[in-house]
Write an enzyme that holds these catalytic residues in place. Structure first.
Site, PDB file in Angstrom:
ATOM      1  N   LEU A  78      19.929  15.428  -3.611  1.00 22.60           N
ATOM      2  CA  LEU A  78      21.349  15.606  -3.912  1.00 22.60           C
ATOM      3  C   LEU A  78      22.067  16.575  -2.984  1.00 22.60           C
ATOM      4  CD1 LEU A  78      21.115  15.668  -7.812  1.00 22.60           C
ATOM      5  CD2 LEU A  78      21.334  13.695  -6.283  1.00 22.60           C
ATOM      6  N   CYS A  79      21.414  17.040  -1.926  1.00 21.50           N
ATOM      7  CA  CYS A  79      22.052  17.915  -0.941  1.00 21.50           C
ATOM      8  C   CYS A  79      22.882  17.045   0.013  1.00 21.50           C
ATOM      9  CB  CYS A  79      20.971  18.641  -0.145  1.00 21.50           C
ATOM     10  SG  CYS A  79      21.131  20.404  -0.141  1.00 21.50           S
ATOM     11  N   HIS A  80      24.109  17.469   0.279  1.00 21.99           N
ATOM     12  CA  HIS A  80      24.960  16.731   1.216  1.00 21.99           C
ATOM     13  C   HIS A  80      24.520  16.993   2.652  1.00 21.99           C
ATOM     14  CE1 HIS A  80      27.596  16.935  -2.334  1.00 21.99           C
ATOM     15  NE2 HIS A  80      28.135  15.832  -1.860  1.00 21.99           N
ATOM     16  N   MET A 114      21.428  26.158   0.905  1.00 22.71           N
ATOM     17  CA  MET A 114      20.150  25.450   0.932  1.00 22.71           C
ATOM     18  C   MET A 114      19.627  25.320   2.359  1.00 22.71           C
ATOM     19  SD  MET A 114      19.382  25.245  -2.133  1.00 22.71           S
ATOM     20  CE  MET A 114      17.808  24.516  -1.738  1.00 22.71           C
ATOM     21  N   GLU A 115      20.510  25.136   3.319  1.00 19.90           N
ATOM     22  CA  GLU A 115      20.081  25.035   4.709  1.00 19.90           C
ATOM     23  C   GLU A 115      19.438  26.337   5.179  1.00 19.90           C
ATOM     24  OE1 GLU A 115      22.685  21.652   3.975  1.00 19.90           O
ATOM     25  OE2 GLU A 115      22.775  23.741   3.400  1.00 19.90           O
ATOM     26  N   ASP A 129       0.909  28.412   9.843  1.00 21.60           N
ATOM     27  CA  ASP A 129       0.125  27.474  10.627  1.00 21.60           C
ATOM     28  C   ASP A 129      -0.344  28.100  11.938  1.00 21.60           C
ATOM     29  OD1 ASP A 129      -0.998  24.835  11.133  1.00 21.60           O
ATOM     30  OD2 ASP A 129       0.572  24.637  12.645  1.00 21.60           O
TER      31      ASP A 129
END
Length: 158
Positions: A78-80, A114-115, A129
């Site tokens: 649901l993130c644009h 969110m980004e 890693d």
């Protein structure tokens, strides 16, 4: 904060939906997030000196964060998808390892929190890693939003 929360990702039937933002004005928006990665003193020193066996881990970490921010809408439901205008990812020494910070900017109808959070999350995983052969005990966290600017809700700072 209202006493009656509105869950904007739910429709009238309680089904998930992507929020309509087409009517909102485009504004300058920025978000900053950080993640901490605890490392052994030896690995921290090698990382900061650029002498890890896998090569330039700091470059890999920055690139992973940038790439992740650009793909956030593919990872978070649901993130644009947003036209990002700038992404900075920085790694700095901290007392127990390193701190990874991401600043993400856009001019859009919705924010870039969110980004920024995805950027530091994936950058932290890329760092793990790069060092796991030397320090399997490396610990990621906390990951948190530090600030956001722009939009209807205004500015927020931790």
């Amino acid at each position: 904060m209202s006493d009656d929360p509105v869950f904007s990702h739910l429709d009238e039937q309680g089904e998930m939906r992507m929020v309509e933002v087409g009517e909102k004005p485009e504004t300058m928006r920025r978000a900053v997030a950080e993640a901490h990665v605890r490392l052994s003193p030896e690995v921290r020193r090698s990382l900061l000196e650029g002498s890890l066996p896998k090569g330039d881990a700091l470059a890999a970490v920055r690139l992973a964060g940038i790439m992740a921010a650009k793909r956030t809408s593919e990872l978070i439901p649901l993130c644009h998808p947003l036209p990002l205008s700038g992404i900075d990812v920085n790694v700095a020494p901290s007392s127990e390892g390193v701190s990874i910070a991401a600043s993400v900017r856009t001019t859009a109808r919705t924010g870039v929190e969110m980004e920024a959070m995805v950027a530091v999350s994936v950058a932290s995983l890329a760092l793990y890693d790069m060092v796991k052969g030397l320090d399997r005990g490396a610990v990621i966290g906390p990951i948190r939003l530090l600030e956001k600017t722009g939009g209807k809700s205004g500015d927020w700072r931790r």
